[in-house]
Design an enzyme around this catalytic site. Sequence first.
Site, PDB file in Angstrom:
ATOM      1  N   GLU A 147       0.880  -1.160   0.000  1.00 29.60           N
ATOM      2  CA  GLU A 147       0.000   0.000   0.000  1.00 29.60           C
ATOM      3  C   GLU A 147       0.925   1.220   0.000  1.00 29.60           C
ATOM      4  O   GLU A 147       1.541   1.536   1.015  1.00 29.60           O
ATOM      5  CB  GLU A 147      -0.810  -0.071   1.291  1.00 29.60           C
ATOM      6  CG  GLU A 147      -2.047   0.737   1.344  1.00 29.60           C
ATOM      7  CD  GLU A 147      -2.675   0.638   2.739  1.00 29.60           C
ATOM      8  OE1 GLU A 147      -2.859   1.696   3.340  1.00 29.60           O
ATOM      9  OE2 GLU A 147      -2.982  -0.466   3.221  1.00 29.60           O
ATOM     10  N   ASP A 203      -4.717   9.996  10.241  1.00 26.06           N
ATOM     11  CA  ASP A 203      -3.450   9.395  10.647  1.00 26.06           C
ATOM     12  C   ASP A 203      -2.949   9.884  11.994  1.00 26.06           C
ATOM     13  O   ASP A 203      -3.087  11.053  12.333  1.00 26.06           O
ATOM     14  CB  ASP A 203      -2.386   9.657   9.581  1.00 26.06           C
ATOM     15  CG  ASP A 203      -2.619   8.793   8.350  1.00 26.06           C
ATOM     16  OD1 ASP A 203      -2.637   7.560   8.514  1.00 26.06           O
ATOM     17  OD2 ASP A 203      -2.815   9.344   7.245  1.00 26.06           O
TER      18      ASP A 203
END
Lengths: 265, 429
Positions: free
Chosen positions: A50, A61
């Site tokens: 990824e 995040d």
Amino acid sequence: MSRRLAEIFSRAKSNNRAALIGYLPAGYPTAAASVELMNTMVDAGVDAIEVGLPYSDPLMDGADIQFAVAAALAGGTTTDVVLDVVSRLDGERAALLVMSYWNPIERYGVARFAARLAAAGGSGVITPDLTPEEAGPWSAATLAHEVDTIFLVAPSSTDERIKAVVAKASGFVYAASTMGVTGARRQVGAGAEPLVTRARRLTDLPIAVGLGVSTGAQAREVAGYADGVIVGSAFVRCIRAAPDLSAAIAAVRGLAGELAEGVRR
Amino acid sequence: MIWLPLVRTQRCEIVEGEQKLTTAGSTVTAGHFGPYGGRFVPEALTAALDELDSAFRSAIMDPSFMTRLAALERSYTGRPSPLTRAERFAEHCGGARIYLKREDLNHTGSHKINNAIGQALLTQRMGKSRMIAETGAGQHGVATATAAALLGLECTVFMGEEDTLRQALNVVRMQLLGAEVISVTAGSRTLKDAINEAMRDWVASVDRTHYVLGTVTGPAPFPEIVRYFQAVVGREAREQIKLAEGRLPDAVVACVGGGSNAIGLFSGFMDDADVQLRGYEAGGDGVETGRHAARFAAGSPGVLHGARTYVMQDEWGQTIASHSISAGLDYPGVGPEHSWLHDTGRAKYEPINDDEAMAALALLSRTEGIIPAIETAHALAGAMRVGRELGPTAVIIVNLSGRGDKDVATAARWFGIGAPAGIEMAEGR
Ligand SMILES: Cc1ncc(COP(=O)(O)O)c(C=O)c1O
């Protein structure tokens, strides 16, 4: 819809293990080093990479990935650099995916992005902030270029919501293990398994669990009920903690090996 | 998603079985304003946004909720806020008839309290015990902390580190009110980064926490909810100007950060095609310098913080950091409804540079005895332009969105204001 992810998941299944998916941002610590680190992950048994597209406002995040993408952006990592990184990865042995917040893709042009990604050997895109309601043009562009569209479901998703998400998804479904941002955690969220169980009833697509998985033991636990295990922040941490690139490569190889062992059933 | 158009100032039309909400310039369907708005959020937040959407729609149909809101507006906020004629200031506005909608006289000192109280009541209604908020100028943070204290809710406010320094007064106010203030050191250390951090908190705490967004940005239904609670400004202003002038104004003027005070005022006149809607964004050091927050003058459509809207971004879709002397206007995105009003031409937006805003701040202080917030000063500078353009017969309403106490340190530096004559200030006094 690409065949690549389907192959990866059936290969893993026939080997009696879950697929292992590893994330790193392109351009961290540099573009060339990120290629080396990601290919190291493939060497050590990661089935799909990824490739993170660094974005200025990564609101899903946690601290480790925020740090890494800020460094990648400061180093000049543009969308073209990300696509170049993808083209230099080992696409023979691993499926190559991009994970990106929506705005950079929209800005690049959805059709152009899908076409260039396919040309670079990429087979899917994970879009954590694109909801199925907003995905119309994206679905059309990816269909034309045989790129899989991977969407997230979360412990808070109702069955009705999961249905709407999987209707737009291909490749696999990304089940967020916990309510929260990315980051290594001591325990995999208790909501992960029930979420996978619910999603299974609503789709035939493989289901991979991500957010908070960082050790071989956690990977084994998740492999007990999911088709894939996704690990990101733990790899970034290895690199952050390493004094130089060769130490980072060794640490990434070690972690990927431990996780690859963990996903065996 | 069910769309029940209930915003009082808007018309409801049913078109071919699909419910649509129309205003003179905009068509709103399921959280969109033309191509703008929508929801670009992690799936984990979808359930909370749906819950908020239905809580909001049931609340505004519920007489007990509406009665409570109206009572607090009257007895706590101090509404209606006055409409003040500004004759001496008007001499600098081409002699136009200038009226100030006095949101600075609200409890806590700005329009932000209108939305904070509304959303605090929604928080209670959803059975949640904690509110979080982002803040730039600190006014929304203070308003949310105030509502939290009033209703006995926990409160955490995220504020960019740069803003905690330039709006230090408001940091102390929030703390006195019992809120926890978190200084955000990521990115540009301003409002954009405070929003990122608030979203991260929210995803992990959504079970018991409501995110009180402070302006008409973000994923649906936030732009609509904040508009609803700010629409009281435009409703009152419309009645007040009819009383004062016997007619509607020629233009209504506001500063535009995210755009909540502007939407509040504009919404009262949206359907009156003859009333010009004028919004002023922060030109910072000048649009040509790149140091500004002029989304319409120098941005382009993109997605930021959950909505499609005008964004300051580079060719790769990375957000460009904004700059403004005003913390409350220092934001690279803008509410999606403004983007639509801009594209349709219903409203007109222009940048006002720091120096022009500061001159207007000083001018209003000396001509009317009202020290405005620096955000508001951008609207006042805009009114000076509009007044000169429309001439002495024009009637203009300016949203005086907030008072300037929080900005005295910045103003002292800007104007070089030192100790009063004859007094030597000792170190540390
Ligand atoms: C007094 C005042 N006016 C205006 C603004 C800008 O916000 P908005 O555009 O949402 O009204 C702020 C924001 O902090 C403010 O404090």
